[in-house]
Design an enzyme around this catalytic site. Structure first.
Site, short mmCIF file in Angstrom:
data_model
loop_
_atom_site.label_atom_id
_atom_site.label_comp_id
_atom_site.label_asym_id
_atom_site.label_seq_id
_atom_site.Cartn_x
_atom_site.Cartn_y
_atom_site.Cartn_z
N GLY A 68 -26.98 2.45 10.25
CA GLY A 68 -25.92 3.15 9.78
C GLY A 68 -26.03 4.53 9.43
N GLY A 124 -24.79 -1.56 15.89
CA GLY A 124 -23.65 -1.61 15.10
C GLY A 124 -22.74 -0.62 15.35
N GLY A 125 -22.62 0.68 14.87
CA GLY A 125 -21.52 1.70 15.18
C GLY A 125 -21.24 1.99 16.57
N HIS A 146 -28.33 -10.97 8.33
CA HIS A 146 -28.23 -9.41 8.54
C HIS A 146 -28.21 -9.02 7.00
CE1 HIS A 146 -26.20 -5.44 9.04
NE2 HIS A 146 -26.50 -5.69 10.18
N ASN A 176 -22.78 -5.72 17.22
CA ASN A 176 -22.37 -6.12 15.83
C ASN A 176 -21.16 -5.59 15.40
OD1 ASN A 176 -22.07 -7.22 13.34
ND2 ASN A 176 -23.82 -6.38 12.70
N TRP A 177 -19.78 -5.95 15.72
CA TRP A 177 -18.65 -5.17 15.28
C TRP A 177 -18.48 -5.30 13.77
CZ3 TRP A 177 -14.45 -6.73 19.47
CH2 TRP A 177 -14.82 -6.18 20.74
N LYS A 178 -19.09 -6.03 12.97
CA LYS A 178 -18.78 -6.02 11.47
C LYS A 178 -17.49 -6.13 11.12
CE LYS A 178 -23.19 -3.13 11.06
NZ LYS A 178 -23.91 -2.18 10.48
N GLU A 214 -26.61 -6.76 5.61
CA GLU A 214 -25.75 -6.66 4.73
C GLU A 214 -25.41 -7.76 4.19
OE1 GLU A 214 -23.04 -4.90 7.78
OE2 GLU A 214 -24.41 -2.94 7.85
N GLU A 243 -34.72 -5.20 11.99
CA GLU A 243 -33.80 -3.99 11.61
C GLU A 243 -34.34 -3.64 10.01
OE1 GLU A 243 -29.66 -4.47 13.30
OE2 GLU A 243 -29.43 -5.63 11.48
N SER A 286 -29.35 2.24 13.86
CA SER A 286 -28.94 3.40 14.63
C SER A 286 -29.32 3.49 15.99
CB SER A 286 -29.66 4.48 13.81
OG SER A 286 -28.85 4.66 12.55
P1 PGA Z 1 -26.10 0.44 13.21
O1 PGA Z 1 -25.94 -0.93 12.95
O2 PGA Z 1 -26.41 0.48 14.78
O3 PGA Z 1 -24.72 1.18 13.12
O4 PGA Z 1 -27.18 1.39 12.48
C1 PGA Z 1 -26.89 -1.78 13.19
C2 PGA Z 1 -26.58 -3.38 12.54
O5 PGA Z 1 -26.02 -3.22 11.32
O6 PGA Z 1 -26.86 -4.16 13.28
#
Ligand code: PGA
Length: 242
Positions: A172, A227-228, A96, A14-16, A98, A166, A206
């Site tokens: 994050g 994500g990150g 998600h 997930n590159w956001k 967010e 999640e 994470s």
């Molecule tokens: P993260 O994000 O790996 O940076 O914790 C995961 C996500 O938002 O899907």
């Protein structure tokens, strides 16, 4: 639609709101995909780059990060499931945390989005998860049950949808639940309603190269949403190769 049963595990990047043409070209040229074809690797860039990646991808699948809950019509700025299908998108993240938090998405909206995706042969990756406050109150399973009940459409089944667990507090932050907690929560999702027994359930929050192996080898975990760590080609390569 992709046959989910052909895969033993899923690794979703997930590159956001990150990436541009230069980043994408470098990333694609640097990553090395697993030889094990039972691992399904999915890259989810921002919508603007979906078509470009669709034409340049090799060995991985393409996912969107969001879709409209509407089929078509006067909804300025939205992107429909039908147009994602037009450019060969295979998966789409929905709900998600967010989007729930910053764009006030509700379970009912996530349900409509998922339904539209399934109608267009795109696999929704439906995200659920508790906040730190929920966890402290000891109501994690109640929250998950409510999210599952309301955000997963009747048309969803183990062949056309994926669930992503999640925990919001793990996204994050570098924090993760213990392996036992992850396994127990996935088992709760799978067992509390017969409908979910055979679903693929992936974990997100994470995930890094140094913990992916222990997490994805848990009995009830079918992969990871990253994500990150998915923005660094070398780290992502380690994640999918492990
Ligand atoms: P993260 O994000 O790996 O940076 O914790 C995961 C996500 O938002 O899907």
């Amino acid at each position: 639609m992709i046959k989910l049963d052909n895969f033993s595990s899923f690794f979703v990047a997930n590159w956001k709101l990150n990436g541009n043409f230069k980043f994408i070209d470098q990333f694609i040229s640097k990553i090395s995909l697993p030889k094990d074809s039972s691992k399904c690797v999915v890259i989810c860039p921002t919508s603007i780059y979906l078509d470009y990646i669709s034409k340049n991808k090799m060995g991985f699948y393409l996912g969107a990060q969001n879709v409209s809950q509407h089929k078509d019509g006067a909804f300025t700025g939205e992107i429909s499931a039908d147009s994602l299908d037009d450019i060969n998108v295979d998966f789409c993240i929905v709900g998600h945390s967010e989007r729930r938090q910053f764009f006030f998405e509700k379970n009912e909206e996530i349900n409509h989005k998922s339904e539209n995706l399934i109608k267009n042969n795109i696999v929704p990756i439906i995200c659920i998860g508790e906040t730190l406050e929920d966890k402290k109150k000891g109501i994690t399973n109640d929250i998950l049950e409510e999210q599952l009940k309301k955000s997963i459409p009747i048309s969803s089944n183990f062949e056309n949808s994926i669930i992503a667990y999640e925990p919001v507090w793990a996204i994050g932050t570098g924090l993760t639940p213990t392996n036992d907690e992850i396994n127990d929560t996935h088992s709760f999702i799978r067992e509390h309603n017969a409908k979910f027994n055979k679903f693929k359930i992936i974990y997100g929050g994470s995930v890094k190269a140094n913990n992916v192996n222990e997490i994805t080898s848990l009995l009830n975990v079918d992969g990871a949403l990253i994500g990150g760590a998915s923005l660094k080609s070398d780290e992502f390569t380690k994640i999918i190769q492990d």
